[in-house]
Write an enzyme that holds these catalytic residues in place. Structure first.
Site, PDB file in Angstrom:
ATOM      1  N   CYS A 147      45.330   7.388  81.399  1.00  0.00           N
ATOM      2  CA  CYS A 147      46.605   7.562  80.695  1.00  0.00           C
ATOM      3  C   CYS A 147      47.651   7.852  81.771  1.00  0.00           C
ATOM      4  CB  CYS A 147      46.527   8.630  79.598  1.00  0.00           C
ATOM      5  SG  CYS A 147      46.285  10.318  80.133  1.00  0.00           S
ATOM      6  N   GLY A 148      48.849   8.249  81.390  1.00  0.00           N
ATOM      7  CA  GLY A 148      49.898   8.421  82.386  1.00  0.00           C
ATOM      8  C   GLY A 148      49.527   9.431  83.458  1.00  0.00           C
ATOM      9  N   THR A 149      49.238  10.649  83.041  1.00  0.00           N
ATOM     10  CA  THR A 149      48.868  11.704  83.991  1.00  0.00           C
ATOM     11  C   THR A 149      47.366  11.904  84.095  1.00  0.00           C
ATOM     12  OG1 THR A 149      48.860  13.407  82.273  1.00  0.00           O
ATOM     13  CG2 THR A 149      50.959  13.016  83.434  1.00  0.00           C
ATOM     14  N   GLY A 150      46.627  11.399  83.124  1.00  0.00           N
ATOM     15  CA  GLY A 150      45.189  11.644  83.036  1.00  0.00           C
ATOM     16  C   GLY A 150      44.865  12.899  82.246  1.00  0.00           C
ATOM     17  N   GLY A 155      45.959  14.126  79.209  1.00  0.00           N
ATOM     18  CA  GLY A 155      45.674  13.989  77.776  1.00  0.00           C
ATOM     19  C   GLY A 155      44.256  13.480  77.550  1.00  0.00           C
ATOM     20  N   MET A 156      43.863  12.473  78.327  1.00  0.00           N
ATOM     21  CA  MET A 156      42.506  11.931  78.209  1.00  0.00           C
ATOM     22  C   MET A 156      41.472  12.997  78.562  1.00  0.00           C
ATOM     23  SD  MET A 156      42.212   8.800  77.195  1.00  0.00           S
ATOM     24  CE  MET A 156      43.168   7.288  77.005  1.00  0.00           C
ATOM     25  N   ARG A 165      22.817  23.632  93.666  1.00  0.00           N
ATOM     26  CA  ARG A 165      23.753  24.645  93.153  1.00  0.00           C
ATOM     27  C   ARG A 165      24.751  24.041  92.167  1.00  0.00           C
ATOM     28  NH1 ARG A 165      25.710  23.028  98.047  1.00  0.00           N
ATOM     29  NH2 ARG A 165      27.967  22.867  98.340  1.00  0.00           N
ATOM     30  N   HIS A 166      25.017  22.742  92.338  1.00  0.00           N
ATOM     31  CA  HIS A 166      25.970  22.089  91.428  1.00  0.00           C
ATOM     32  C   HIS A 166      25.356  21.887  90.038  1.00  0.00           C
ATOM     33  CE1 HIS A 166      28.740  21.674  94.682  1.00  0.00           C
ATOM     34  NE2 HIS A 166      27.818  21.068  95.412  1.00  0.00           N
ATOM     35  N   HIS A 189      48.838   3.404  76.253  1.00  0.00           N
ATOM     36  CA  HIS A 189      49.793   2.380  76.693  1.00  0.00           C
ATOM     37  C   HIS A 189      50.113   2.496  78.186  1.00  0.00           C
ATOM     38  CE1 HIS A 189      51.758   5.963  75.188  1.00  0.00           C
ATOM     39  NE2 HIS A 189      52.755   5.738  76.031  1.00  0.00           N
TER      40      HIS A 189
END
Ligand code: RB5
Length: 143
Positions: A65-68, A70-71, A132-133, A9
């Protein structure tokens, strides 16, 4: 390119705007929900998106999501997912260049919509650097 997108949401408004914006730019967008600003649980849409990326049904994913957090936490439980949280364009670039994130996660409550657009564009335009990545991302999964 086919891109799956989901939000809870808190990210709903940005998700809807990004679908319209990206579709106009020629991307095929697949919407995994949510479909309103009614409070819901981010994992209910994050898992279906993750499975679609893992199965190759979509090329990449975007999650809000709000903070990112949880996703990102939910998505990164999937072996085939590298979900990277980005809150500015420089991190949007590095999350592809260094981490080859196949799902871009953004904190909708802490960035402007314009910033979300910029982050998505930068992430899509940037190539994975490899080298290296590549070695580093190969060491991420555990038993
Ligand atoms: C919803 O209130 C909020 O908890 C959610 O959007 C997200 O920030 C969780 O990580």
């Amino acid at each position: 390119m086919k891109i799956g997108i989901c939000s809870d949401h808190a990210g709903f408004q940005y998700k809807e705007k990004l679908i319209a914006y990206m579709t106009k730019k020629g991307y095929e967008m697949v919407n995994f929900g949510t479909d309103s600003e009614v409070s819901m649980d981010y994992s209910d849409v994050a898992h279906p998106l993750a499975y679609a990326v893992e199965k190759g049904e979509v090329d990449l994913g975007i999650a809000l999501c709000g903070t990112g957090n949880g996703m990102a936490m939910t998505l990164n439980h999937h072996k085939g997912i590298r979900a990277g949280l980005a809150w500015n364009s420089e991190i949007g670039k590095l999350v592809k260049e260094h981490n080859n994130a196949n799902v871009l996660v953004m904190p909708a409550r802490f960035i402007s919509y314009r910033m979300a657009q910029n982050i998505v564009n930068t992430w899509l335009e940037t190539a994975f650097a490899g080298g290296r990545h590549q070695r580093r991302i190969e060491k991420i999964p555990c038993e």
